[in-house]
Write a protein that holds these residues in place. Structure first.
Motif, mmCIF file in Angstrom:
data_model
loop_
_atom_site.group_PDB
_atom_site.id
_atom_site.type_symbol
_atom_site.label_atom_id
_atom_site.label_comp_id
_atom_site.label_asym_id
_atom_site.label_seq_id
_atom_site.Cartn_x
_atom_site.Cartn_y
_atom_site.Cartn_z
ATOM 1 N N VAL A 38 0.831 -1.205 0.000
ATOM 2 C CA VAL A 38 0.000 0.000 0.000
ATOM 3 C C VAL A 38 0.865 1.254 0.000
ATOM 4 O O VAL A 38 2.042 1.211 0.379
ATOM 5 N N PRO A 39 0.290 2.386 -0.404
ATOM 6 C CA PRO A 39 1.020 3.646 -0.247
ATOM 7 C C PRO A 39 1.334 3.850 1.240
ATOM 8 O O PRO A 39 0.486 3.625 2.100
ATOM 9 N N ASP A 40 2.568 4.247 1.529
ATOM 10 C CA ASP A 40 2.998 4.386 2.915
ATOM 11 C C ASP A 40 4.074 5.472 2.977
ATOM 12 O O ASP A 40 5.262 5.186 2.971
ATOM 13 N N GLU A 111 -2.704 10.667 6.723
ATOM 14 C CA GLU A 111 -2.037 9.818 5.731
ATOM 15 C C GLU A 111 -1.735 8.436 6.299
ATOM 16 O O GLU A 111 -1.828 7.431 5.592
ATOM 17 N N LEU A 114 -5.067 6.591 6.321
ATOM 18 C CA LEU A 114 -5.438 6.175 4.964
ATOM 19 C C LEU A 114 -4.601 4.985 4.490
ATOM 20 O O LEU A 114 -5.116 4.108 3.794
ATOM 21 N N SER A 115 -3.349 4.936 4.876
ATOM 22 C CA SER A 115 -2.507 3.792 4.519
ATOM 23 C C SER A 115 -3.086 2.507 5.120
ATOM 24 O O SER A 115 -3.184 1.474 4.443
ATOM 25 N N GLY A 117 -6.187 2.064 5.913
ATOM 26 C CA GLY A 117 -7.427 1.818 5.173
ATOM 27 C C GLY A 117 -7.161 1.122 3.844
ATOM 28 O O GLY A 117 -7.949 0.273 3.414
ATOM 29 N N CYS A 118 -6.050 1.462 3.217
ATOM 30 C CA CYS A 118 -5.684 0.784 1.963
ATOM 31 C C CYS A 118 -5.388 -0.689 2.204
ATOM 32 O O CYS A 118 -5.693 -1.533 1.345
ATOM 33 N N VAL A 119 -4.806 -1.018 3.357
ATOM 34 C CA VAL A 119 -4.573 -2.425 3.690
ATOM 35 C C VAL A 119 -5.911 -3.157 3.731
ATOM 36 O O VAL A 119 -6.065 -4.246 3.161
ATOM 37 N N HIS A 121 -8.714 -2.354 2.272
ATOM 38 C CA HIS A 121 -9.285 -2.464 0.925
ATOM 39 C C HIS A 121 -8.552 -3.514 0.101
ATOM 40 O O HIS A 121 -9.187 -4.289 -0.629
ATOM 41 N N ASN A 122 -7.236 -3.559 0.224
ATOM 42 C CA ASN A 122 -6.493 -4.597 -0.493
ATOM 43 C C ASN A 122 -6.895 -5.996 -0.038
ATOM 44 O O ASN A 122 -6.920 -6.936 -0.839
#
Length: 190
Positions: A38-40, A111, A114-115, A117-119, A121-122
Protein backbone atom coordinates in the motif's frame (compact mmCIF):
# COMPACT_ATOMS: atom_id res chain seq x y z
CA UNK A 1 -9.69 -11.42 -15.46
CA UNK A 2 -7.94 -8.06 -15.68
CA UNK A 3 -7.50 -5.81 -12.67
CA UNK A 4 -10.15 -3.44 -14.00
CA UNK A 5 -12.54 -6.38 -14.47
CA UNK A 6 -11.91 -7.40 -10.87
CA UNK A 7 -12.53 -3.86 -9.61
CA UNK A 8 -15.67 -3.61 -11.71
CA UNK A 9 -17.10 -6.79 -10.19
CA UNK A 10 -16.03 -6.29 -6.57
CA UNK A 11 -18.81 -6.18 -4.05
CA UNK A 12 -19.10 -6.91 -0.38
CA UNK A 13 -20.54 -10.25 0.60
CA UNK A 14 -22.67 -9.81 3.72
CA UNK A 15 -21.27 -11.71 6.70
CA UNK A 16 -24.48 -13.74 7.00
CA UNK A 17 -23.71 -15.21 3.54
CA UNK A 18 -20.13 -16.24 4.41
CA UNK A 19 -19.13 -19.69 5.58
CA UNK A 20 -16.29 -22.17 5.32
CA UNK A 21 -13.92 -22.77 3.82
CA UNK A 22 -11.68 -19.76 4.14
CA UNK A 23 -8.24 -19.26 2.68
CA UNK A 24 -5.75 -22.05 3.30
CA UNK A 25 -2.35 -21.07 4.79
CA UNK A 26 -0.70 -20.54 1.38
CA UNK A 27 -3.61 -18.40 0.13
CA UNK A 28 -3.63 -16.40 3.35
CA UNK A 29 0.11 -15.72 3.07
CA UNK A 30 -0.38 -14.60 -0.53
CA UNK A 31 -3.36 -12.42 0.45
CA UNK A 32 -1.44 -10.77 3.30
CA UNK A 33 1.62 -10.12 1.13
CA UNK A 34 -0.56 -8.41 -1.47
CA UNK A 35 -2.52 -6.45 1.14
CA UNK A 36 0.64 -4.91 2.56
CA UNK A 37 1.63 -3.33 -0.77
CA UNK A 38 0.00 0.00 0.00
CA UNK A 39 1.02 3.65 -0.25
CA UNK A 40 3.00 4.39 2.91
CA UNK A 41 4.51 7.87 3.06
CA UNK A 42 7.73 7.68 5.06
CA UNK A 43 7.63 3.87 5.15
CA UNK A 44 6.17 4.06 8.65
CA UNK A 45 4.09 0.87 8.37
CA UNK A 46 1.28 2.55 10.34
CA UNK A 47 -0.79 -0.62 10.54
CA UNK A 48 -0.89 -4.16 11.77
CA UNK A 49 -3.29 -7.06 11.35
CA UNK A 50 -4.76 -9.39 13.97
CA UNK A 51 -6.08 -12.71 12.64
CA UNK A 52 -9.15 -14.25 14.28
CA UNK A 53 -9.90 -17.87 13.41
CA UNK A 54 -10.72 -21.18 15.04
CA UNK A 55 -11.34 -21.38 18.80
CA UNK A 56 -9.87 -17.90 19.37
CA UNK A 57 -12.43 -16.43 16.99
CA UNK A 58 -15.28 -18.18 18.82
CA UNK A 59 -13.95 -16.85 22.13
CA UNK A 60 -13.68 -13.34 20.64
CA UNK A 61 -17.32 -13.52 19.50
CA UNK A 62 -18.42 -14.45 23.03
CA UNK A 63 -16.30 -11.71 24.60
CA UNK A 64 -17.64 -9.05 22.23
CA UNK A 65 -21.22 -10.06 23.06
CA UNK A 66 -20.41 -9.90 26.78
CA UNK A 67 -18.83 -6.44 26.42
CA UNK A 68 -21.91 -5.23 24.58
CA UNK A 69 -24.21 -6.69 27.23
CA UNK A 70 -22.28 -4.89 29.98
CA UNK A 71 -22.29 -1.57 28.14
CA UNK A 72 -25.94 -1.67 27.04
CA UNK A 73 -27.76 -4.11 29.33
CA UNK A 74 -31.20 -2.80 28.32
CA UNK A 75 -30.84 -4.11 24.76
CA UNK A 76 -32.73 -7.28 23.86
CA UNK A 77 -30.79 -10.56 23.92
CA UNK A 78 -31.09 -10.71 20.13
CA UNK A 79 -28.60 -7.81 19.87
CA UNK A 80 -25.97 -9.87 21.68
CA UNK A 81 -26.82 -12.95 19.61
CA UNK A 82 -26.20 -10.80 16.52
CA UNK A 83 -22.74 -9.93 17.89
CA UNK A 84 -21.93 -13.61 18.36
CA UNK A 85 -23.17 -14.48 14.88
CA UNK A 86 -21.34 -11.56 13.23
CA UNK A 87 -17.97 -12.63 14.61
CA UNK A 88 -18.48 -16.37 14.18
CA UNK A 89 -19.94 -16.66 10.65
CA UNK A 90 -16.90 -16.27 8.40
CA UNK A 91 -14.02 -18.69 8.96
CA UNK A 92 -11.51 -15.82 9.07
CA UNK A 93 -11.58 -12.26 10.34
CA UNK A 94 -8.61 -9.99 9.83
CA UNK A 95 -8.67 -6.98 12.13
CA UNK A 96 -6.86 -4.08 10.50
CA UNK A 97 -5.35 -1.79 13.11
CA UNK A 98 -4.00 1.69 12.42
CA UNK A 99 -0.90 2.56 14.45
CA UNK A 100 -0.87 6.35 14.34
CA UNK A 101 2.06 8.54 15.31
CA UNK A 102 0.16 11.80 15.96
CA UNK A 103 3.38 13.73 16.50
CA UNK A 104 5.23 12.58 13.40
CA UNK A 105 7.10 15.58 12.00
CA UNK A 106 6.60 14.71 8.34
CA UNK A 107 3.65 12.33 7.85
CA UNK A 108 0.23 13.62 8.97
CA UNK A 109 -1.98 11.28 10.99
CA UNK A 110 -4.55 11.27 8.19
CA UNK A 111 -2.04 9.82 5.73
CA UNK A 112 -1.14 7.10 8.21
CA UNK A 113 -4.82 6.25 8.71
CA UNK A 114 -5.44 6.17 4.96
CA UNK A 115 -2.51 3.79 4.52
CA UNK A 116 -4.13 1.40 7.02
CA UNK A 117 -7.43 1.82 5.17
CA UNK A 118 -5.68 0.78 1.96
CA UNK A 119 -4.57 -2.42 3.69
CA UNK A 120 -8.21 -3.17 4.51
CA UNK A 121 -9.29 -2.46 0.93
CA UNK A 122 -6.49 -4.60 -0.49
CA UNK A 123 -7.68 -7.46 1.72
CA UNK A 124 -11.17 -7.14 0.19
CA UNK A 125 -9.80 -7.06 -3.35
CA UNK A 126 -7.38 -9.90 -2.69
CA UNK A 127 -10.07 -12.09 -1.15
CA UNK A 128 -12.26 -11.44 -4.18
CA UNK A 129 -9.38 -12.26 -6.55
CA UNK A 130 -8.89 -15.57 -4.73
CA UNK A 131 -12.57 -16.43 -5.21
CA UNK A 132 -13.72 -15.69 -1.65
CA UNK A 133 -16.39 -13.37 -0.39
CA UNK A 134 -15.46 -10.64 2.06
CA UNK A 135 -16.98 -7.77 3.98
CA UNK A 136 -15.33 -4.82 5.76
CA UNK A 137 -17.26 -3.99 8.91
CA UNK A 138 -16.74 -1.59 11.76
CA UNK A 139 -19.84 -1.22 13.93
CA UNK A 140 -19.80 -0.29 17.58
CA UNK A 141 -17.02 -2.81 18.38
CA UNK A 142 -14.46 -0.97 16.23
CA UNK A 143 -14.83 2.11 18.44
CA UNK A 144 -15.21 0.45 21.83
CA UNK A 145 -12.38 0.82 24.39
CA UNK A 146 -13.09 -2.58 25.98
CA UNK A 147 -12.84 -4.31 22.58
CA UNK A 148 -9.57 -2.46 21.94
CA UNK A 149 -8.29 -3.74 25.28
CA UNK A 150 -9.48 -7.27 24.46
CA UNK A 151 -7.41 -7.14 21.25
CA UNK A 152 -4.39 -5.71 23.07
CA UNK A 153 -4.36 -2.37 21.26
CA UNK A 154 -2.02 0.35 22.51
CA UNK A 155 -3.16 3.93 23.13
CA UNK A 156 -1.96 5.07 19.67
CA UNK A 157 -3.82 2.27 17.86
CA UNK A 158 -7.37 2.01 16.57
CA UNK A 159 -9.41 -0.46 14.60
CA UNK A 160 -9.87 0.42 10.94
CA UNK A 161 -12.13 -2.54 10.32
CA UNK A 162 -12.93 -6.18 10.71
CA UNK A 163 -12.43 -7.92 7.35
CA UNK A 164 -14.61 -11.06 7.31
CA UNK A 165 -13.48 -13.60 4.70
CA UNK A 166 -15.05 -16.89 3.64
CA UNK A 167 -16.88 -18.71 0.92
CA UNK A 168 -20.07 -17.05 -0.24
CA UNK A 169 -23.07 -19.38 0.17
CA UNK A 170 -24.84 -17.34 -2.50
CA UNK A 171 -23.96 -14.45 -4.77
CA UNK A 172 -23.68 -11.12 -3.02
CA UNK A 173 -26.41 -8.68 -3.96
CA UNK A 174 -25.52 -5.74 -6.17
CA UNK A 175 -26.39 -2.26 -5.01
CA UNK A 176 -26.81 1.03 -6.81
CA UNK A 177 -23.45 2.66 -7.50
CA UNK A 178 -22.63 6.22 -8.45
CA UNK A 179 -21.51 6.92 -11.98
CA UNK A 180 -18.56 9.15 -12.83
CA UNK A 181 -21.08 11.82 -13.88
CA UNK A 182 -22.48 11.75 -10.33
CA UNK A 183 -19.19 12.47 -8.57
CA UNK A 184 -16.60 13.86 -11.00
CA UNK A 185 -16.34 17.51 -11.96
CA UNK A 186 -13.76 19.58 -13.79
CA UNK A 187 -12.05 22.31 -11.87
CA UNK A 188 -11.92 25.66 -13.62
CA UNK A 189 -9.33 28.25 -12.68
CA UNK A 190 -10.86 31.40 -11.16
Amino acid sequence: MTLLDLLGRRRSTPVRLLGPPGPDPAQLRRLLNAALRVPDHGRLVPFRIIALHGPAQARFAEEVAAIHARSEPALPATAFDKDRERYAAAPLILVVVACIDQAHAKVPAQEQLLSAGCVAHNLLLGAHALGYGAQWLTGWAAYDAAVATLLGLAAHERIVGFIHIGTAREEAPERPRPTPADVVSDWAAP
